[in-house]
Design a protein around this motif. Structure first.
Motif, PDB file in Angstrom:
ATOM      1  N   THR A 245     -12.477   9.334   6.185  1.00 25.12           N
ATOM      2  CA  THR A 245     -11.064   9.647   6.413  1.00 25.12           C
ATOM      3  C   THR A 245     -10.519  10.555   5.323  1.00 25.12           C
ATOM      4  N   ILE A 246     -10.865  10.257   4.069  1.00 23.00           N
ATOM      5  CA  ILE A 246     -10.405  11.078   2.945  1.00 23.00           C
ATOM      6  C   ILE A 246     -10.930  12.504   3.084  1.00 23.00           C
TER       7      ILE A 246
ATOM      8  N   GLN B  41       0.850  -1.181   0.000  1.00 23.50           N
ATOM      9  CA  GLN B  41       0.000   0.000   0.000  1.00 23.50           C
ATOM     10  C   GLN B  41       0.889   1.234   0.000  1.00 23.50           C
ATOM     11  N   VAL B  42       0.695   2.093  -0.995  1.00 27.65           N
ATOM     12  CA  VAL B  42       1.603   3.214  -1.221  1.00 27.65           C
ATOM     13  C   VAL B  42       0.838   4.524  -1.273  1.00 27.65           C
ATOM     14  N   LEU B  43       1.533   5.597  -0.909  1.00 30.29           N
ATOM     15  CA  LEU B  43       0.997   6.946  -1.004  1.00 30.29           C
ATOM     16  C   LEU B  43       1.974   7.797  -1.797  1.00 30.29           C
ATOM     17  N   LEU B  44       1.558   8.248  -2.977  1.00 24.49           N
ATOM     18  CA  LEU B  44       2.338   9.185  -3.776  1.00 24.49           C
ATOM     19  C   LEU B  44       1.879  10.604  -3.452  1.00 24.49           C
TER      20      LEU B  44
ATOM     21  N   SER C  46      -7.164  -1.607   1.705  1.00 23.90           N
ATOM     22  CA  SER C  46      -6.955  -0.190   2.007  1.00 23.90           C
ATOM     23  C   SER C  46      -6.857   0.036   3.508  1.00 23.90           C
ATOM     24  N   ASN C  47      -6.594  -1.013   4.259  1.00 32.08           N
ATOM     25  CA  ASN C  47      -6.643  -0.899   5.715  1.00 32.08           C
ATOM     26  C   ASN C  47      -5.577   0.024   6.282  1.00 32.08           C
ATOM     27  N   ARG C  48      -4.501   0.296   5.532  1.00 27.65           N
ATOM     28  CA  ARG C  48      -3.460   1.199   6.022  1.00 27.65           C
ATOM     29  C   ARG C  48      -3.633   2.628   5.520  1.00 27.65           C
ATOM     30  N   LEU C  49      -4.707   2.905   4.775  1.00 33.21           N
ATOM     31  CA  LEU C  49      -4.939   4.258   4.269  1.00 33.21           C
ATOM     32  C   LEU C  49      -5.000   5.287   5.394  1.00 33.21           C
ATOM     33  N   PRO C  50      -5.794   5.082   6.451  1.00 32.55           N
ATOM     34  CA  PRO C  50      -5.830   6.107   7.510  1.00 32.55           C
ATOM     35  C   PRO C  50      -4.459   6.356   8.131  1.00 32.55           C
TER      36      PRO C  50
END
Length: 402
Positions: free
Chosen positions: A184-185, A116-119, A149-153
């Motif tokens: 959260t978004i 899971q990545v965040l750019l 998507s559990n690590r999104l927050p």
């Protein structure tokens, strides 16, 4: 081990063995003042030994570097329409054999590590490898598989200081469309668009009930498969499960020639009053972010984790992300905007893997760089900018050693 791994990854290397091959570069070792660089066994042991605390430290270093690079760069170079664009995604890194710690069966029935990545802009701001959840996305979506998507927050919370809410935009796909993630978004971004194609039953009903007057005029459009469709767009509000308030949805109904019934596609976005087709046009830019992530995976060969140990792989991927960010910063800070589309491997080949000859003359060691003819002016400008700083640092180091 860390400097040699990072140097390898920014010089065309993609594996622990490539880091070991730096030992064949005698001028590099002479420049660094070392007799031997770590071999792949030593690098692998270091990746394992630093464990979870070392991996978290590498993530903090990466976040700090991205902060610095964005502060140095002209905002117009990484913003679109005045907003810092972010992208969240889960990529399945498929592995073979049971030896990879953290791997689990994915939605296709293959063993894989969830990445899971965040750019943030062009940078890989943060990531978590092996982030597979033990829970389903929704009680009503068992067929969709585990929550990816559990690590999104967690990622948004850790990196929110990289953007301001009013000047930010997030793209993500339907894996992040559960109500808890939409809330959260909305808490972290001033604008966003999320694909919504998992729990569409209520939306299909809602779209079928919309009066004719709310739909846009019919238009001809080329669909993703290349065929010509008739399309109309509309807005409506709907409150998915897990959401505290109703959300804004854009819908397009479309059908190819010869079909009687409409098909529908949905996305959810922030409150806005513009035309719904513009929301879809903006969301299509998500494809550019997916291309960037694909280039990162292929240029650094991240489809193949190098270690069986999960923490070692996490640290290796963080180093790979830091190498990626170093070259993105090179583009933003030192290359003209026309060169921005260049891939990482192109930068490595044209700017970093150039012949260098070391010559001793009059008690001095000189480096002769053989740059491609088209890049000579750029190299001259870069050296004119950087060499004075190197001389200052060299004087400080010499004074400190004395």
């Amino acid at each position: 081990a860390r400097p040699s791994s990072l140097h390898s990854l920014t010089s065309g290397g993609v594996s622990l063995a490539d880091a070991e091959r730096l030992n064949e570069d005698e001028p590099l070792k002479a420049f660094l003042g070392v007799a031997k660089l770590p071999d792949q066994t030593a690098v692998g042991e270091w990746l394992r030994d630093i464990g979870e605390p070392g991996g978290q430290a590498l993530r903090r270093i990466t976040r700090a570097f991205v902060h610095w690079a964005m502060a140095q760069a002209e905002p117009a170079r990484y913003r679109h329409l005045g907003r810092t664009e972010c992208f969240f995604d889960d990529t399945q890194i498929e592995v073979s054999g049971p030896s990879f710690e953290g791997a689990a069966l994915n939605y296709e029935g293959n063993r894989a590590l969830s990445w899971q990545v965040l750019l943030v802009g062009p940078f890989l701001a943060d990531h978590i490898l092996g982030a597979t959840s033990d829970t389903k996305e929704s009680p009503a979506s068992d067929q969709a598989g585990k929550d990816v998507s559990n690590r999104l927050p967690e990622l948004l919370q850790a990196n929110a200081s990289m953007w301001t809410k009013a000047e930010s935009y997030l793209y993500t796909d339907s894996a992040s469309s559960a109500g808890k993630y939409l809330e959260t978004i909305a808490a972290h971004f001033g604008a966003w668009s999320v694909s919504y194609n998992k729990w569409t039953g209520p939306l299909e009903t809602k779209a079928a009930e919309l009066p004719a007057g709310v739909w846009s005029a019919e238009e001809r459009t080329r669909w993703r498969d290349g065929s010509e469709h008739t399309a109309q767009y509309a807005w409506f509000r709907y409150q998915p499960g897990g959401c505290e308030t109703p959300k804004r949805f854009a819908v397009v109904r479309h059908r190819p020639d010869g079909e009687m019934f409409w098909r529908h596609a949905f996305l959810t976005t922030q409150e806005q009053d513009g035309m719904p087709q513009l929301a879809f046009e903006r969301h299509r830019l998500k494809g550019d972010k997916e291309r960037v992530l694909s280039e990162l995976l292929s240029d650094l060969d991240l489809h193949h984790p190098p270690c069986a140990n999960l923490n070692a792989n996490r640290s290796f991927y963080t180093l790979a992300g830091l190498a990626w960010n170093l070259l993105q910063a090179l583009k933003l800070l030192h290359l003209p905007e026309a060169e921005a589309p260049k891939r990482m491997r192109t930068l490595v080949r044209h700017l970093l893997l150039i012949p260098v000859e070391l010559k001793r003359h009059a008690r001095q060691l000189k480096a002769c760089l053989y740059a491609p003819a088209g890049w000579v002016p750029w190299w001259r400008g870069l050296l004119e900018e950087l060499l004075p700083r190197c001389r200052v640092l060299g004087g400080v180091a010499a004074g400190g050693s004395g």
